[in-house]
Write a protein that holds these residues in place. Structure first.
Motif, PDB file in Angstrom:
ATOM      1  N   THR A 304      41.476   4.052  55.669  1.00  0.00           N
ATOM      2  CA  THR A 304      40.697   2.973  55.485  1.00  0.00           C
ATOM      3  C   THR A 304      39.249   3.222  55.874  1.00  0.00           C
ATOM      4  O   THR A 304      38.542   3.099  55.133  1.00  0.00           O
ATOM      5  CB  THR A 304      41.278   1.810  56.413  1.00  0.00           C
ATOM      6  N   PHE A 305      39.058   3.745  56.886  1.00  0.00           N
ATOM      7  CA  PHE A 305      37.762   4.319  57.448  1.00  0.00           C
ATOM      8  C   PHE A 305      37.026   5.230  56.299  1.00  0.00           C
ATOM      9  O   PHE A 305      35.843   4.903  56.142  1.00  0.00           O
ATOM     10  CB  PHE A 305      37.479   4.656  58.760  1.00  0.00           C
ATOM     11  N   LYS A 306      37.957   6.307  55.865  1.00  0.00           N
ATOM     12  CA  LYS A 306      37.483   7.143  55.062  1.00  0.00           C
ATOM     13  C   LYS A 306      37.134   6.354  53.659  1.00  0.00           C
ATOM     14  O   LYS A 306      36.045   6.788  53.118  1.00  0.00           O
ATOM     15  CB  LYS A 306      38.540   8.175  54.766  1.00  0.00           C
ATOM     16  N   ALA A 307      37.918   5.444  53.404  1.00  0.00           N
ATOM     17  CA  ALA A 307      37.490   4.779  52.048  1.00  0.00           C
ATOM     18  C   ALA A 307      36.215   3.937  52.162  1.00  0.00           C
ATOM     19  O   ALA A 307      35.569   3.703  51.144  1.00  0.00           O
ATOM     20  CB  ALA A 307      38.862   3.752  51.729  1.00  0.00           C
ATOM     21  N   ILE A 308      35.878   3.703  53.493  1.00  0.00           N
ATOM     22  CA  ILE A 308      34.708   2.756  53.754  1.00  0.00           C
ATOM     23  C   ILE A 308      33.335   3.771  53.668  1.00  0.00           C
ATOM     24  O   ILE A 308      32.424   3.087  53.123  1.00  0.00           O
ATOM     25  CB  ILE A 308      34.830   2.035  55.043  1.00  0.00           C
ATOM     26  N   GLY A 309      33.737   5.008  53.863  1.00  0.00           N
ATOM     27  CA  GLY A 309      32.492   5.894  53.605  1.00  0.00           C
ATOM     28  C   GLY A 309      32.391   6.849  54.870  1.00  0.00           C
ATOM     29  O   GLY A 309      31.148   7.380  55.024  1.00  0.00           O
TER      30      GLY A 309
ATOM     31  N   GLN B  79      28.615  13.422  47.943  1.00  0.00           N
ATOM     32  CA  GLN B  79      28.102  12.152  46.910  1.00  0.00           C
ATOM     33  C   GLN B  79      29.239  11.236  46.778  1.00  0.00           C
ATOM     34  O   GLN B  79      28.922  10.064  46.741  1.00  0.00           O
ATOM     35  CB  GLN B  79      27.988  12.955  45.631  1.00  0.00           C
ATOM     36  N   LEU B  80      30.437  11.522  47.069  1.00  0.00           N
ATOM     37  CA  LEU B  80      31.739  10.401  47.028  1.00  0.00           C
ATOM     38  C   LEU B  80      31.355   9.617  48.171  1.00  0.00           C
ATOM     39  O   LEU B  80      31.531   8.390  48.285  1.00  0.00           O
ATOM     40  CB  LEU B  80      33.054  11.232  47.082  1.00  0.00           C
ATOM     41  N   ILE B  81      31.228  10.236  49.248  1.00  0.00           N
ATOM     42  CA  ILE B  81      31.035   9.375  50.767  1.00  0.00           C
ATOM     43  C   ILE B  81      29.819   8.411  50.366  1.00  0.00           C
ATOM     44  O   ILE B  81      29.827   7.212  50.761  1.00  0.00           O
ATOM     45  CB  ILE B  81      30.911  10.430  51.802  1.00  0.00           C
ATOM     46  N   ALA B  82      28.648   8.883  49.748  1.00  0.00           N
ATOM     47  CA  ALA B  82      27.427   8.093  49.522  1.00  0.00           C
ATOM     48  C   ALA B  82      27.858   6.809  48.604  1.00  0.00           C
ATOM     49  O   ALA B  82      27.329   5.652  48.829  1.00  0.00           O
ATOM     50  CB  ALA B  82      26.335   9.023  49.018  1.00  0.00           C
ATOM     51  N   CYS B  83      28.732   7.097  47.667  1.00  0.00           N
ATOM     52  CA  CYS B  83      29.148   6.196  46.736  1.00  0.00           C
ATOM     53  C   CYS B  83      30.042   5.089  47.479  1.00  0.00           C
ATOM     54  O   CYS B  83      29.817   3.894  47.606  1.00  0.00           O
ATOM     55  CB  CYS B  83      29.850   6.655  45.623  1.00  0.00           C
TER      56      CYS B  83
END
Lengths: 391, 224
Positions: A304-309, B79-83
């Motif tokens: 979930t944290f990974k999905a948040i960014g 880029q994915l993390i930024a998105c």
């Protein structure tokens, strides 16, 4: 604690909150780390006791340089040396004095019929080879035939024999067909190869060991004149003495060489050396298991944290945070219990088992390292996974 | 002006080798800014897969998705993390962290944006939790909250970072009718006021009534 970690990390201390949330798991993880610490401490303790017991007699020698036979491995196995070397040494510039040391072993039969193995030092009572004899009033007694002093640290002596000797009651026992009278005590302490030590005069020594003769002591103890370095003196002596039968080395060098020999060439040293390696491995595996299970159990939350960014570094941070908390919190009970166990074992074995100043730091550093590495491995699974596959 | 989400020619497969099965076929979809788009379809129709692809939670294997101007096909992890940080994702299961309170869970949605975003985080988190009706439950652990309350914390966590697009996978499944509608009203209001775009998978008939657009999927294809 939470507030402190938040200040320290500059973020919510998720790892800490995660650890204390499940108290039972936290306790068992701490027990695991503490156990791993105790395991390593005990092995280091045994190894240290071996090194320490090897050094004990050397530390008490009233000498700067030791002349021994050239094939010497240990204090006990050094072959006889021509007494001539003693006189040659006395002629070397910088030598203040030199005295012979004879080395033998005898069995001391106890009142209950069991045997204690004693290492016997034959010394010149006029020039005692050991520091503790300098102001020992009983040394004069050694000039009489068949009189001896005994190590009060001798292991498992039946009854209150040692205490009585210390109080001044002479104690007689038979060894090598002679009756020895023990009139006083000194302290060295037994080791892995001997239960304790006995000191007699060179004359008594030769009566106990008739196959030995006065012209061949095992070692010659050399004192340097003030201001002369032991190393320089050893070099000077080596230049004079024939290398085929003798060698001159500073006492601390001899000690270090015997310690190295005992730890790498003798089974007991290698056993403890392996013990340290195995203990470290077992400890690492315990820590890894704890952290890997924790990561596996929180995979959904991390996804979930990974999905948040959040980045991979964030998860590493959480696991490192947990690893550091476990390492430090598990270390404290580990070191306390180890000190208690050291005392217990030291009492039971009369071995010099004690916590050194640097050992806790070494173990703590090793624990932090192992916890950190385990955390690194444990989070690898998270690194490349699609967050959607982790739910 | 570029649309927030442009999906074209997307295909997707699950499984390896023999067991490889195609779940999405030639998906084309353009989502308007500030709109509420609802994906409907039977289970296994591929709607959640499409949502996770658009949410950067899965790597795109074929086709193109332009999310907020960023092409996701072949995008780097950075880029994915930024998105992901520009999105708000509401999961079917609430996915709250059991060890963190409602406030802390919401805080995690803010902290990802860095130190600057953390100024006045208490007020911000309390405000968004109040807006989903949880002002009395700020410091409760998820275990002490009902299913609906947990889901509302998850909504708050998705919205705290002011996302440009909200992706929601059956967000109202765990909510009663009243609070389900509240959440949808909130998303619609955000759409009007801030231009927040919402793409939602749902079966909830009352939400369908309020959707700007309904996209229907069947066996991995858009049928309407």
């Amino acid at each position: 604690m939470s507030g402190f970690l938040e200040w320290l990390l500059g973020r919510l201390p998720v790892g800490w909150l995660q650890l204390v949330h499940n108290k039972a798991r936290f306790a068992s993880a701490l027990a695991g780390v503490a156990f791993a610490n105790i395991l390593v401490f005990m092995q280091l303790g045994f190894f240290g006791a071996l090194m320490g017991s090897v050094a004990l007699p050397y530390q008490q020698m009233d000498a700067d340089v030791l002349i021994s036979s050239s094939d010497m491995n240990t204090l006990a196995d050094a072959g006889p040396l021509p007494r001539q070397r003693l006189y040659e040494a006395l002629a070397v510039n910088g030598v203040a004095d030199a005295t012979p040391l004879y080395y033998g072993k005898l069995d001391w039969k106890q009142a209950d019929g069991t045997i204690r193995g004693l290492d016997v030092f034959g010394i010149d009572p006029a020039k005692p080879a050991f520091r503790f004899l300098r102001d020992n009033s009983k040394v004069k007694v050694l000039t009489l035939a068949d009189h001896a002093l005994i190590d009060i640290g001798t292991r498992n002596v039946v009854g209150d024999v040692l205490a009585r000797i210390e109080r001044g009651e002479p104690y007689a026992f038979e060894a090598k067909g002679r009756t020895l009278s023990v009139d006083g005590v000194f302290r060295i302490g037994g080791g892995f190869t001997t239960d304790g030590y006995l000191i007699v005069s060179d004359q008594t020594f030769l009566r106990l060991f008739p196959q030995r003769f006065a012209g061949a002591p095992n070692h010659v103890l050399v004192k340097a004149q003030p201001g002369v370095a032991a190393r320089d003196l050893a070099d000077r002596l080596s230049a004079v003495l024939p290398a085929y039968d003798s060698q001159a080395r500073p006492v601390d060098v001899v000690t270090a060489r015997e310690q190295a020999f005992q730890s790498t060439q003798r089974p007991v040293g290698m056993v403890f050396g392996f013990g340290i390696i195995i203990g470290t491995l077992v400890g690492s595996i315990i820590v890894y298991q704890v952290l890997a299970t924790d990561v596996a159990d929180h995979l959904k939350e991390y996804a979930t944290f990974k999905a948040i960014g959040y980045r991979q570094g964030f998860f590493l941070g959480i696991v490192f945070e947990e690893a550091m908390v476990l390492a430090v919190a598990g270390f404290l009970p580990g070191v306390v219990i180890s000190v208690l166990l050291y005392r217990l074992v030291a009492k039971a074995t009369s071995l010099p088992l004690a916590m050194t100043m640097e050992r806790p730091f070494i173990v703590l550093f090793g624990t932090l390292l192992m916890c950190g590495l385990s955390g690194l491995v444990a989070t690898r699974r998270l690194a490349r996974a699609n967050p959607a596959d982790l739910f | 002006m570029e649309k927030p989400l442009v999906i074209s020619g997307v295909q997707h497969w699950f499984g390896e080798a023999e067991a490889r099965k195609q779940v999405l076929y030639d998906i084309d979809l353009v989502v308007e800014k500030g709109s509420l788009t609802v994906l409907v379809g039977a289970s296994g129709s591929g709607k959640t897969t499409l949502l996770t692809l658009a949410g950067c939670l899965r790597r795109l294997e074929a086709g193109s998705i332009r999310l907020l101007g960023q092409e996701l096909y072949g995008a780097s992890e950075e880029q994915l993390i930024a998105c992901r940080r520009r999105l708000g994702f509401i999961f079917q299961a609430h996915n709250l962290h059991e060890s963190l309170t409602a406030m802390e869970n919401v805080r995690m949605g803010l902290e990802v944006h860095g130190v600057a975003a953390m100024r006045n985080w208490r007020e911000a988190c309390a405000h968004v939790l109040t807006s989903v009706g949880l002002s009395e439950r700020l410091h409760y652990l998820p275990a002490k909250l009902s299913g609906g309350q947990k889901q509302r914390v998850a909504v708050a966590r998705a919205l705290i970072g002011n996302p440009e697009i909200v992706l929601a996978d059956e967000p109202t499944a765990a909510l009663d009718g009243e609070s389900g509608l509240q959440v949808v009203s909130m998303l619609k209001r955000l759409g009007r006021e801030r231009g927040t775009t919402t793409l939602m998978v749902t079966h909830d008939a009352r939400i369908l009534d309020r959707a700007d657009r309904i996209v229907s999927l069947q066996d991995g294809r858009i049928i309407g």
